[in-house]
Design an enzyme around this catalytic site. Sequence first.
Site, short mmCIF file in Angstrom:
data_model
loop_
_atom_site.label_atom_id
_atom_site.label_comp_id
_atom_site.label_asym_id
_atom_site.label_seq_id
_atom_site.Cartn_x
_atom_site.Cartn_y
_atom_site.Cartn_z
N GLY A 28 0.84 -1.19 0.00
CA GLY A 28 0.00 0.00 0.00
C GLY A 28 0.88 1.24 0.00
N ILE A 50 2.45 2.90 2.48
CA ILE A 50 3.70 2.79 3.22
C ILE A 50 4.58 1.70 2.63
CG2 ILE A 50 4.73 2.28 5.47
CD1 ILE A 50 2.22 3.45 6.77
N ARG A 72 -2.98 -8.16 -1.48
CA ARG A 72 -4.21 -8.28 -2.24
C ARG A 72 -3.97 -7.98 -3.72
NH1 ARG A 72 -8.22 -4.45 1.00
NH2 ARG A 72 -6.43 -3.09 0.66
N THR A 130 6.08 -2.91 11.76
CA THR A 130 5.77 -1.54 12.19
C THR A 130 4.31 -1.22 11.93
OG1 THR A 130 6.51 -0.68 10.04
CG2 THR A 130 8.12 -0.69 11.84
N ARG A 166 0.85 -3.56 12.87
CA ARG A 166 0.03 -3.90 14.04
C ARG A 166 0.42 -5.29 14.51
NH1 ARG A 166 -0.64 0.67 13.73
NH2 ARG A 166 -2.56 1.93 13.78
N GLU A 177 -0.71 -2.02 24.41
CA GLU A 177 0.08 -0.81 24.42
C GLU A 177 -0.58 0.22 25.33
OE1 GLU A 177 0.92 0.70 20.53
OE2 GLU A 177 1.68 -1.20 19.77
N HIS A 212 6.37 1.79 19.63
CA HIS A 212 5.42 2.31 18.66
C HIS A 212 5.76 3.75 18.26
CE1 HIS A 212 1.07 1.70 17.05
NE2 HIS A 212 1.85 2.29 16.17
#
Length: 330
Positions: A154, A156, A176, A235, A237, A266, A286
């Site tokens: 995507g 990123i 995908r 980086t 989830r 978190e 994070h």
Amino acid sequence: MNITILDDYQDTIRTLACYGKVAGHRVTIWNDHTKDGDALAARLKDTEALVLIRERTPIRAPLLERLDKLGLISQAGVFPHVDVDACTRRGVVVSSQTGPGRPSYATAELTWGLVIAAFRRIPQEMAALKAGKWQAYPIGIGLRGKTLGIYGYGKIGAVVAGYGKAFGMNVLAWGRENSVTQARKDGFTVAASKDALFAESDVVSLHLRLIDATRGIVTAADLARMKPTALLVNTSRAPLIEPGALVAALKAGCPGMAAVDVYEEEPLRDTAHPLLNMPNVIATPHLGYVTHEEYETQFIDIFGQITAYCAGEPTNVVNPQVLDSAQLRR
């Protein structure tokens, strides 16, 4: 308005140039974190506009039912942590800028910081040097000519792939259909399969959104296919990976290393957490999107949404049906 900002861990928001957008309002900023319902209800009892920093605090029905003055939740990005249906029932507008925009370059940059830190054992060598030891660890590994696997091409993922190309790496993409189609258009090789991505890559970097379909999408079997010299980077989830699978895989030796910025719970306060105590893991708290520039971009939108709401013209409304509600608070 009474505006409350939660979870500003590093007390950064008041330093932003766009903070002036809420001048004249009564702004309360909390720098610590709590998920305790009673504590949150007490903190938010007079709040009319609630500002959330990404997904740090869940806002669910039991809490919303105790916030009689709340009229707006303003944030940026996806909102799985907000009970939108409960907000609608309570007449609370949820405004969140989620449309097409620039990628999080900050996250892509941190991804590469973690890759280099892991392959060159930078944190370990720094600690050794401070302890009076010189070149104390096995020799590091270079990136040129290695294979970078991007799982989730995507916004990123595409930036990370471009950085990989700049380092002279061979880039493989998987995800995908629309994402692999874009990867091909951008001149990158698409892996023959998900299995091939994990088996052939020297670095696998995860860049998937966390939705029901992607929860646990990286399995123990996927990790077992990785090389004993390979690195898994997350980086995105933590729940993208099957629960317990990463720790078990690292103990088994495939992959040989991991670099993680995200965790199931978190903030992570448990110093006994396995990922914080494994010599083959680089762990950060994070930090992906946490830069001054990224905050400035996000909070221009967040504070703009508050200004629009005050003007009676809410923007980026996730639950537009609430605009017709008699309960809508101006």
